[in-house]
Design a protein around this motif. Structure first.
Motif, PDB file in Angstrom:
ATOM      1  N   ILE A 180       0.844  -1.205   0.000  1.00 37.57           N
ATOM      2  CA  ILE A 180       0.000   0.000   0.000  1.00 37.57           C
ATOM      3  C   ILE A 180       0.879   1.255   0.000  1.00 37.57           C
ATOM      4  N   ASN A 181       1.908   1.223   0.794  1.00 41.82           N
ATOM      5  CA  ASN A 181       2.814   2.370   0.880  1.00 41.82           C
ATOM      6  C   ASN A 181       3.498   2.631  -0.461  1.00 41.82           C
ATOM      7  N   ASP A 182       3.907   1.533  -1.125  1.00 43.75           N
ATOM      8  CA  ASP A 182       4.567   1.683  -2.424  1.00 43.75           C
ATOM      9  C   ASP A 182       3.586   2.156  -3.490  1.00 43.75           C
ATOM     10  N   ALA A 183       2.348   1.666  -3.409  1.00 38.78           N
ATOM     11  CA  ALA A 183       1.366   1.976  -4.451  1.00 38.78           C
ATOM     12  C   ALA A 183       0.830   3.393  -4.339  1.00 38.78           C
ATOM     13  N   TYR A 184       0.552   3.845  -3.154  1.00 41.41           N
ATOM     14  CA  TYR A 184      -0.112   5.140  -2.974  1.00 41.41           C
ATOM     15  C   TYR A 184       0.808   6.239  -2.420  1.00 41.41           C
ATOM     16  N   GLY A 185       2.011   5.877  -2.049  1.00 39.55           N
ATOM     17  CA  GLY A 185       2.942   6.882  -1.559  1.00 39.55           C
ATOM     18  C   GLY A 185       3.031   6.906  -0.045  1.00 39.55           C
ATOM     19  N   ARG A 186       4.106   7.522   0.421  1.00 40.58           N
ATOM     20  CA  ARG A 186       4.368   7.543   1.857  1.00 40.58           C
ATOM     21  C   ARG A 186       3.302   8.311   2.626  1.00 40.58           C
ATOM     22  N   ALA A 187       2.799   9.388   2.053  1.00 38.60           N
ATOM     23  CA  ALA A 187       1.786  10.184   2.753  1.00 38.60           C
ATOM     24  C   ALA A 187       0.562   9.339   3.063  1.00 38.60           C
ATOM     25  N   THR A 188       0.129   8.518   2.078  1.00 36.73           N
ATOM     26  CA  THR A 188      -1.029   7.641   2.306  1.00 36.73           C
ATOM     27  C   THR A 188      -0.682   6.576   3.334  1.00 36.73           C
ATOM     28  N   GLY A 189       0.541   6.042   3.246  1.00 36.13           N
ATOM     29  CA  GLY A 189       0.960   5.047   4.236  1.00 36.13           C
ATOM     30  C   GLY A 189       0.957   5.608   5.639  1.00 36.13           C
ATOM     31  N   ASP A 190       1.452   6.841   5.796  1.00 33.15           N
ATOM     32  CA  ASP A 190       1.445   7.482   7.117  1.00 33.15           C
ATOM     33  C   ASP A 190       0.021   7.688   7.612  1.00 33.15           C
TER      34      ASP A 190
ATOM     35  N   ALA B  27      -8.570   9.700   2.008  1.00 32.60           N
ATOM     36  CA  ALA B  27      -8.547  10.783   1.021  1.00 32.60           C
ATOM     37  C   ALA B  27      -9.127  10.320  -0.315  1.00 32.60           C
ATOM     38  N   GLY B  28     -10.278   9.594  -0.244  1.00 31.21           N
ATOM     39  CA  GLY B  28     -10.928   9.123  -1.451  1.00 31.21           C
ATOM     40  C   GLY B  28     -10.404   7.815  -1.976  1.00 31.21           C
ATOM     41  N   THR B  29      -9.422   7.229  -1.321  1.00 36.00           N
ATOM     42  CA  THR B  29      -8.854   5.961  -1.756  1.00 36.00           C
ATOM     43  C   THR B  29      -9.333   4.844  -0.836  1.00 36.00           C
ATOM     44  N   HIS B  30      -9.881   3.777  -1.430  1.00 30.91           N
ATOM     45  CA  HIS B  30     -10.351   2.619  -0.666  1.00 30.91           C
ATOM     46  C   HIS B  30      -9.174   1.672  -0.439  1.00 30.91           C
ATOM     47  N   VAL B  31      -8.918   1.336   0.801  1.00 27.50           N
ATOM     48  CA  VAL B  31      -7.769   0.503   1.143  1.00 27.50           C
ATOM     49  C   VAL B  31      -8.219  -0.641   2.039  1.00 27.50           C
ATOM     50  N   ASP B  32      -7.784  -1.860   1.691  1.00 27.29           N
ATOM     51  CA  ASP B  32      -7.998  -3.038   2.539  1.00 27.29           C
ATOM     52  C   ASP B  32      -6.652  -3.449   3.132  1.00 27.29           C
ATOM     53  N   LEU B  33      -6.690  -3.832   4.384  1.00 27.02           N
ATOM     54  CA  LEU B  33      -5.464  -4.167   5.095  1.00 27.02           C
ATOM     55  C   LEU B  33      -5.683  -5.451   5.879  1.00 27.02           C
TER      56      LEU B  33
END
Length: 827
Positions: free
Chosen positions: A443-453, A512-518
C-alpha cells in the motif's frame, strides 16, 4: 592604654584573615618550598580538609602524583619568573561535583625587617556561576580599608595664613631637611605634576576652614617619588577664628601601589568575566547599606545616595520586597549568612532575577562589623533552566514515543512494565500480542508515503478506541504494533483479544478518497508475571509472529516452547564463547573518532570481534549478551581493557582509547582496581583512557555503581555516557554524575538531516553539552549530509564508517601514521 604597632599589625592581620574567610573564593598561599602557608575557609572546603591538616604540607600530600607534578611545575615557573599564570580547568570538589575554576597564581615578596621571602599566591575563581564575585568583594573591602585607615608619619603645623611653622624630623625621607619645609618650602619636595592641585586644595581649605585631605607624590632621598597623604584640621578660638592648623603626612606608597595593582587585577578579571556581572554591597553594624557597586547602580538605575541605608529595598520587585526584607534582617539579627533569590527592577524596565549571598563580618575581638555580599544576575540561568526542563521533557517524550502516531515505543513499554510489576501479583497472567500489518508495504509503495502514514494513524486511532484504558499499545517499527494486557484469565481470552484486534484493523479504510484493505497477523505470548521478563515475552511473541506471517493475513499464532530452537543454539554459543576466550580466539578492533573542528583522529574505540571458525564473524550484540548471561563478561571485559591499553601506549600521546563497560562488570567491587592495574601494568596515562557506560549502570545498585564510577574518575580516567537519549532518563544522570563526554546514539542520526524529530533531539543534546561543558560525540555517521548537520549543530566529535570502520591494531597504527604524514606535508 595605647596599642603598640605590633599589636596593631596583629589586629590588622586578623581582620584581613577574617575578610578572606568571608570571601567564598578559595585563596591559597605557599612558601618558597611550596608548602601551604595559608588557606582561607573556601580553599579548605575546596580541598576537603581542615586548615590545620594542610599548613606546612605540599600538593603531594593531598593530590595524585601526576596532578601534583603539574602544579609544582606551574609554581616553579611563577616563583622563578614572577610572571602571573592563569589556568582554567575542571576540578572535582568534595561530594563529586565538578566545577570549572580559573586559578591565577602570582609571586609576592613578604618583607619582615631586613629579610624577605617569596611566596606564591593562588586564587581559584569559580567561573561556572559567579567568576568575579569574590575578587570584586575583596577589592571592595580593601578599597574601603585603604580609604579609612590613618597611620600618621610626619606631623606638621601651620599658621592661619598657611605658612608651615614646624614639621617632624621624618621629613628627611624626602631628601630635604625639615627646616627647608617651613613657610612654603615644602613645595620643593613635591612632584611638579601634583603641586598645582595640592596648592588649590590647600588654598580652598584656608579660605573655608574646611579640613584638608589630599594625596600627592614627594621626593625620596634615595631617588624617585613616593605617594603620601596629608590631612589637616584647625584649632579655633572661642570666637571661631582659626588659631592654627594641625596636620600629618602619611606614607601611603605601598598602599597606593597595592591599590593600583588591585585595580589592575580587578580590571583584568572583569575582562575575563564579562558574562557574569556581580553586584557588591556592604552594610555597617546597624544594618544600613553604605556601599553598592557600580553594577548594582547600573542595573537598578539607583544613585549611590538612593541605594544607601534601606533605600536598596526600593529596587526590589514589589512582589518580593516584604519577603526579602524579612529574610535579610532576620539573618542580620542572628548574625548568620543569608542567601536569597528575588527580582530587581531594571533601570530600563522589566526585572532581573538575582541570587543574593551575604556574610556577616566580625573583628578579631568578635565585634560585629556588618555584612558584605554579592548579588548575581541569574536571569539567563533561570530562563535556561526552564528551557532545559522543557528540552528534557521533549527529549524524554520523543525518545519514548513514535513521532508519526504518538504511540509509545519499546523503551516506554519496558519502563511501564517495570512500573506495573511493582503493583501486580506474581501470579497475574499477562498477554503480549505482536501485530504485523500484512500488505502495508504494498500500500505504501502503491499510494505513496503520505497515504501510508495516514493509514498508520487510522490504525492507531482504531486500536486506541477499541482497547481498554489499562492496555498498553506501542508501535515498535514501521508496520509492527504491540499490545500488552494485564490480568487475562486464560489463553482462550488472549486469542479472543487477538481476533478482535484483527477484526478492528481489517475493516476497510477510506483514505482521502482511496479505498484501502489491510490484513494483519498476530503473534501471541501469554504467561504469569513471574515466569518471564518483558523482553522474553516480546521475544516469544516475535517468534510466534514470524510463524504467523507464513500463514498470511488474519493468522493468529500463540507461542509454544517447540518454536524456541534458537535458544538451544544460543546455549551452544555459550560453550563456544567460553572456549574462544580461553584459547585467545577473540580479537580487538579499533574504530576512529575524529575531532570535528580539526579533522584529527583523537580516539579509537576498542571493539571486540569473534571470528568463529565455523560461523564466521559473530555479531558483538550476540556474543556480548551471551557473555553477560554466563558471567564471562568480567574476564572478557578485563581482557579487552588490557589489550586496548597495551595498544594505545604505542600511539601518539594525543590519541586516546575508549573501552565499553558492561553494567554487569560493576558487580565486581574491584572494577576500579582492575582499571588501575591495567594502566599501571601497560604504562598508559589515565587521561588517555575513556570508559563508556550506558545509563543502565545508574539504574541498578545506583549508590554502589556511583561510588565505583567516582573511584575510576579519581584515577584521571575520562568517563563517557554511551547511547545517550535511548534510556530511562538520560538528562537526569547528567546531574547524578559529572560525565566528561556524551555519545549520542546512532538511532538519532540515521535519518538526519530529513527527520525534524531527530534533528530536534540532536540539537537539544548539543545545546545541553555546551551549557554543561561536556564533550559531545555522535555515533553512526555514514554520510556527508549527516556530518554537515552535526557540524552545524556544534558537536565536538564523530564516529562512523564515514571516518572508518573497526580496524585491526596494525591498520589503526598505519592510519595514524598516514594522517601524521599528511599533516606534516601540509605544513
Amino acid at each position: 592604654m595605647q596599642r603598640t604597632s605590633f599589636e596593631n599589625q596583629l589586629t590588622f592581620d586578623a581582620d584581613f584573615e577574617a575578610i578572606l574567610n568571608a570571601i567564598p573564593q578559595p585563596i591559597i598561599v605557599k612558601d618558597e618550598h611550596f608548602r601551604f602557608l595559608f588557606l582561607n575557609d573556601a580553599a579548605c572546603m575546596l580541598v576537603g580538609r581542615a586548615r590545620c591538616d594542610l599548613i606546612g604540607h605540599t600538593d603531594y600530600d593531598i593530590l595524585p602524583t601526576a596532578e601534583a607534578d603539574r602544579y609544582r611545575d606551574m609554581d616553579i615557573g611563577v616563583l622563578s619568573t614572577g610572571e602571573e599564570v592563569s589556568v582554567e580547568e575542571p576540578i572535582a570538589v568534595p561530594g563529586g561535583e565538578v566545577r570549572r575554576l580559573v586559578t591565577r597564581k602570582s609571586r609576592a615578596i613578604l618583607t619582615r625587617g631586613s629579610s624577605s621571602e617569596k611566596v606564591i599566591v593562588a586564587i581559584a575563581l569559580d567561573v561556572t556561576e559567579c567568576r568575579t564575585a569574590e575578587a570584586a568583594l575583596q577589592a571592595s573591602v580593601e578599597h574601603h580599608r585603604s580609604l579609612t585607615e590613618l597611620h600618621p608619619q610626619v606631623p606638621w603645623t601651620a599658621d592661619p595664613s598657611g605658612e608651615v611653622l614646624e614639621i617632624g624630623p621624618r621629613w628627611e625621607k624626602t631628601g630635604y631637611a625639615p627646616k627647608e619645609a617651613l613657610g612654603a618650602g615644602w613645595a620643593k619636595a613635591m612632584h611638579p605634576d601634583d603641586l598645582g592641585e595640592v596648592q588649590r586644595e590647600w588654598a580652598k581649605s584656608l579660605a573655608t576652614g574646611e579640613p584638608l585631605d589630599v594625596e600627592f607624590r614627594l621626593a625620596a632621598a634615595e631617588g624617585g617619588y613616593s605617594w603620601y597623604r596629608s590631612r589637616a584640621a584647625t584649632r579655633r578660638a572661642e570666637d571661631g577664628s582659626i588659631l592654627r592648623w594641625y596636620g600629618t603626612v602619611e606614607d601611603i606608597d605601598d598602599r597606593r601601589k597595592m591599590f593600583e595593582a588591585l585595580k589592575e587585577s580587578e580590571a583584568r578579571f572583569r575582562a575575563i568575566a564579562d558574562d557574569a556581572p556581580v553586584m557588591i554591597w556592604v552594610t555597617g553594624e546597624n544594618g544600613a547599606d553604605d556601599y553598592h557597586s557600580r553594577l548594582w547602580l547600573e542595573t537598578t538605575g539607583q544613585t549611590a545616595e538612593q541605594a544607601a541605608g534601606k533605600g536598596w529595598l526600593n529596587a526590589v520587585h514589589p512582589d518580593d520586597r516584604n519577603a526579602v526584607e524579612r529574610v535579610f534582617y532576620q539573618a542580620f539579627d542572628l548574625r548568620e549568612p543569608v542567601r536569597m533569590e528575588y527580582r530587581l527592577k531594571r533601570a530600563g524596565g522589566g526585572s532581573a532575577w538575582v541570587i543574593d549571598i551575604g556574610q556577616p563580618r566580625f573583628a578579631s575581638d568578635g565585634t560585629f562589623l556588618g555584612f558584605v555580599g554579592i548579588a548575581l544576575d541569574i536571569t539567563e540561568r533561570r530562563n535556561a533552566e526552564q528551557e532545559r526542563l522543557l528540552a528534557q521533557k521533549q527529549i524524554h517524550h520523543m525518545a519514548r514515543h513514535d513521532a508519526l502516531t504518538g504511540l509509545p515505543n519499546r523503551q516506554f513499554l519496558r519502563e511501564e512494565f517495570e512500573r506495573l510489576s511493582d503493583h501486580i501479583a506474581p501470579s497475574t497472567r499477562l498477554a503480549i500480542l505482536c501485530l504485523d500489518l500484512d500488505g502495508f508495504k504494498a500500500i505504501n509503495d502503491a499510494y505513496g508515503r503520505a497515504t501510508g502514514d495516514l493509514l498508520l494513524r487510522h490504525v492507531t486511532e482504531r486500536l486506541r478506541n477499541f482497547l481498554k484504558q489499562s492496555d498498553i499499545l506501542c508501535r515498535l517499527s514501521g508496520d509492527e504494533f504491540v499490545v500488552l494486557r494485564v490480568g487475562i484469565n486464560s489463553n482462550a481470552e488472549a486469542r479472543l483479544l487477538a481476533q478482535q484486534l484483527i477484526d478492528v484493523i481489517e475493516a476497510p479504510y477510506e483514505l482521502a478518497g482511496t479505498h484501502v484493505d489491510l490484513q494483519v497477523v498476530v503473534g501471541l505470548a501469554a504467561a504469569s508475571k513471574s515466569d518471564q521478563s518483558l523482553d522474553e515475552l516480546i521475544k516469544t511473541a516475535d517468534i510466534a509472529l514470524e510463524r504467523a506471517k507464513t500463514g498470511g493475513g488474519g493468522t493468529i499464532v500463540q507461542y509454544e516452547p517447540k518454536m524456541d530452537a534458537d535458544l538451544r543454539a544460543r546455549q551452544r554459543m555459550k560453550v563456544s564463547l567460553r572456549h574462544a576466550l580461553a584459547k585467545g580466539e577473540l580479537e580487538v578492533r579499533y574504530q576512529p573518532l575524529a575531532n570535528l573542528r580539526t579533522g584529527q583522529i583523537t580516539t579509537f574505540e576498542a571493539l571486540a570481534r569473534w571470528p568463529h571458525p565455523e560461523r564466521g564473524q559473530v555479531s558483538p550484540a550476540e556474543f556480548i549478551a551471551v557473555a553477560e548471561e554466563t558471567g564471562l563478561i568480567g574476564p572478557l571485559g578485563e581482557w579487552i581493557l588490557r589489550q586496548a591499553c597495551t595498544e594505545a601506549v604505542k600511539w601518539p600521546p594525543y590519541v586516546s582509547v575508549a573501552v565499553n563497560l558492561s553494567p554487569l562488570q560493576f558487580r565486581n567491587q574491584r572494577l576500579a582496581s582492575t582499571v588501575r592495574n591495567s594502566l599501571e601494568d601497560t604504562g598508559l596515562d589515565a587521561s588517555r583512557l575513556q570508559l563508556e557506560i550506558t545509563e543502565s549502570v545508574l539504574l541498578e545498585e545506583c549508590d554502589s555503581n556511583l561510588q565505583t564510577l567516582k573511584e575510576i574518575r579519581q584515577l584521571g580516567v575520562i568517563v563517557a555516557i554511551d547511547d545517550f537519549g535511548t534510556g530511562y532518563s538520560s538528562l537526569s544522570y547528567l546531574r547524578t554524575f559529572p560525565f566528561d563526554k556524551i555519545k549520542v546514539d546512532r538511532s538519532f542520526i540515521a535519518d538526519l538531516p530529513k527527520s525534524k524529530e531527530s534533528l530536534a533531539i540532536v540539537r537539544a543534546v548539543a545545546a545541553i553539552g555546551r551549557s554543561l561543558g561536556i564533550i559531545t560525540t555522535v555515533e553512526g555517521v555514514e554520510r556527508q549530509d549527516q556530518l554537515d548537520t552535526i557540524k552545524a549543530e556544534g558537536f565536538d566529535e564523530a564516529q562512523g564508517y564515514l571516518f572508518g570502520g573497526p580496524l585491526p591494531a596494525s591498520q589503526a597504527m598505519a592510519l595514524l601514521k598516514s594522517r601524521s604524514e599528511i599533516s606534516a606535508a601540509e605544513r
